[in-house]
Motif scaffolding. Structure first.
Motif, PDB file in Angstrom:
ATOM      1  N   ARG A   1       7.890-113.146 -66.701  1.00 54.91           N
ATOM      2  CA  ARG A   1       7.853-111.775 -66.189  1.00 54.91           C
ATOM      3  C   ARG A   1       8.383-111.704 -64.760  1.00 54.91           C
ATOM      4  O   ARG A   1       9.080-110.746 -64.391  1.00 54.91           O
ATOM      5  CB  ARG A   1       6.419-111.232 -66.226  1.00 54.91           C
TER       6      ARG A   1
ATOM      7  N   ARG B   1      14.726-120.962 -69.564  1.00 56.18           N
ATOM      8  CA  ARG B   1      13.689-121.844 -70.135  1.00 56.18           C
ATOM      9  C   ARG B   1      13.750-123.215 -69.478  1.00 56.18           C
ATOM     10  O   ARG B   1      12.726-123.817 -69.166  1.00 56.18           O
ATOM     11  CB  ARG B   1      13.852-121.952 -71.652  1.00 56.18           C
TER      12      ARG B   1
ATOM     13  N   ARG C   1       9.001-106.883 -79.894  1.00 57.71           N
ATOM     14  CA  ARG C   1       8.895-108.126 -79.111  1.00 57.71           C
ATOM     15  C   ARG C   1       8.611-109.307 -80.019  1.00 57.71           C
ATOM     16  O   ARG C   1       9.112-110.401 -79.803  1.00 57.71           O
ATOM     17  CB  ARG C   1       7.826-107.988 -78.022  1.00 57.71           C
TER      18      ARG C   1
ATOM     19  N   ARG D   1      14.658-115.671 -81.698  1.00 54.91           N
ATOM     20  CA  ARG D   1      15.611-116.156 -80.712  1.00 54.91           C
ATOM     21  C   ARG D   1      15.974-117.624 -81.013  1.00 54.91           C
ATOM     22  O   ARG D   1      15.186-118.368 -81.606  1.00 54.91           O
ATOM     23  CB  ARG D   1      15.047-116.014 -79.299  1.00 54.91           C
TER      24      ARG D   1
HETATM   25  O1   DC Z   1       2.727-113.339 -72.666  1.00 51.97           O
HETATM   26  P1   DC Z   1       3.572-112.279 -71.932  1.00 51.97           P
HETATM   27  O2   DC Z   1       3.606-110.971 -72.617  1.00 51.97           O
HETATM   28  O3   DC Z   1       3.232-112.162 -70.494  1.00 51.97           O
HETATM   29  O4   DC Z   1       5.067-112.881 -72.006  1.00 51.97           O
HETATM   30  C1   DC Z   1       6.182-112.195 -71.480  1.00 51.97           C
HETATM   31  C2   DC Z   1       7.446-112.590 -72.246  1.00 51.97           C
HETATM   32  O5   DC Z   1       7.788-113.945 -71.974  1.00 51.97           O
HETATM   33  C3   DC Z   1       7.347-112.471 -73.781  1.00 51.97           C
HETATM   34  O6   DC Z   1       8.443-111.729 -74.284  1.00 51.97           O
HETATM   35  C4   DC Z   1       7.460-113.856 -74.295  1.00 51.97           C
HETATM   36  C5   DC Z   1       8.038-114.652 -73.178  1.00 51.97           C
HETATM   37  N1   DC Z   1       7.430-115.971 -73.065  1.00 51.97           N
HETATM   38  C6   DC Z   1       8.113-117.039 -73.580  1.00 51.97           C
HETATM   39  O7   DC Z   1       9.198-116.864 -74.123  1.00 51.97           O
HETATM   40  N2   DC Z   1       7.607-118.288 -73.460  1.00 51.97           N
HETATM   41  C7   DC Z   1       6.412-118.481 -72.888  1.00 51.97           C
HETATM   42  N3   DC Z   1       5.949-119.729 -72.793  1.00 51.97           N
HETATM   43  C8   DC Z   1       5.685-117.392 -72.372  1.00 51.97           C
HETATM   44  C9   DC Z   1       6.219-116.132 -72.481  1.00 51.97           C
END
Ligand code: DC
Length: 229
Positions: free
Chosen positions: A39, A108, A179, A186
């Motif tokens: 975020r 990532r 979402r 993905r």
């Molecule tokens: O859990 P959250 O809603 O705060 O996560 C925000 C975004 O980040 C959500 O679209 C998924 C992504 N995310 C991710 O891809 N890998 C993670 N380890 C944590 C969150």
């Protein structure tokens, strides 16, 4: 025995962070909310006016960013280049950007080492989407925490309304489903349950029941580990 890592993955709105935070507190573990890190990057991208679909533009911003988690009286604060953005990242718009940036491989990779190193510094409970599958594949305790899309949307709706945000149930359910689709389809690190994760469906559980269920899974696993060693 070394430090214990607990990996909790699952879709958005399953109550993961609330449950994980409370469980960590009761165990005396550090809670690491990896979603908050995505975020924060989403916020940086949004503020710069970069399009969520512009993967190259998003990757180009990363060298300018530092993301840190700081803890004050057990509460996690997210720092973006030193600025506390803990509240600013909790809006539907930034959730959208977070989902977009989390599909970019460079993002990532950027967060992978930070997250792994946090697990080396003490007992942690880390929540996200790929903790049990990619970040900490050797974590001794893995939980996949989920709930039906309707339950998750209702919880999110109440949470946003409480914060005074003007949203409709339909809109929130639509966002949750969208979402899920983005996170599960993905190419990089899609949301999926690790083979050795315990599945916990909290659709029919209260918050306290979910916390108790998570604690039970963790305590049982640690007991088994102690017997093995
Ligand atoms: O859990 P959250 O809603 O705060 O996560 C925000 C975004 O980040 C959500 O679209 C998924 C992504 N995310 C991710 O891809 N890998 C993670 N380890 C944590 C969150």
């Amino acid at each position: 025995m070394g430090y214990i890592s607990v990996a909790i993955d699952g879709p958005s709105g399953a109550g993961k962070s609330t449950v994980a935070r409370a469980a960590a507190m009761r165990l005396g573990y550090v809670y690491v909310d990896t979603g908050a890190m995505y975020r924060a990057i989403g916020l940086a991208v949004c503020r710069r006016g970069i399009d969520g679909e512009d993967a190259a533009g998003i990757a180009a911003v990363l060298p300018e960013l530092t993301i840190q988690l700081a803890y004050e009286n057990g509460t996690q604060h997210v720092l973006l280049c030193g600025e506390d953005v803990s509240d600013a990242i909790r809006t539907p718009e930034i959730a959208y950007y977070a989902s977009k940036v989390s599909a970019v491989p460079a993002v990532r990779q950027f967060l992978l080492e930070t997250q792994r190193s946090m697990a080396k510094s003490g007992n942690i409970l880390m929540d996200g989407r790929d903790i049990g599958t990619v970040i900490l594949p050797d974590a001794p305790v893995k939980i996949f925490l989920t709930a039906s899309a309707e339950t998750r949307a209702e919880r999110r709706y109440l949470e946003l309304r409480e914060k005074g945000q003007q949203v409709t149930r339909e809109r929130v359910l639509h966002d949750v489903v969208e979402r899920d689709r983005q996170d599960m389809t993905r190419a990089v690190a899609p949301l999926r349950q690790a083979a050795d994760a315990v599945l916990l469906d909290t659709s029919d559980m209260t918050l306290e029941q979910s916390i108790q269920a998570v604690l039970q899974i963790i305590e049982k696993k640690i007991e088994d580990l102690n017997h093995e060693s």
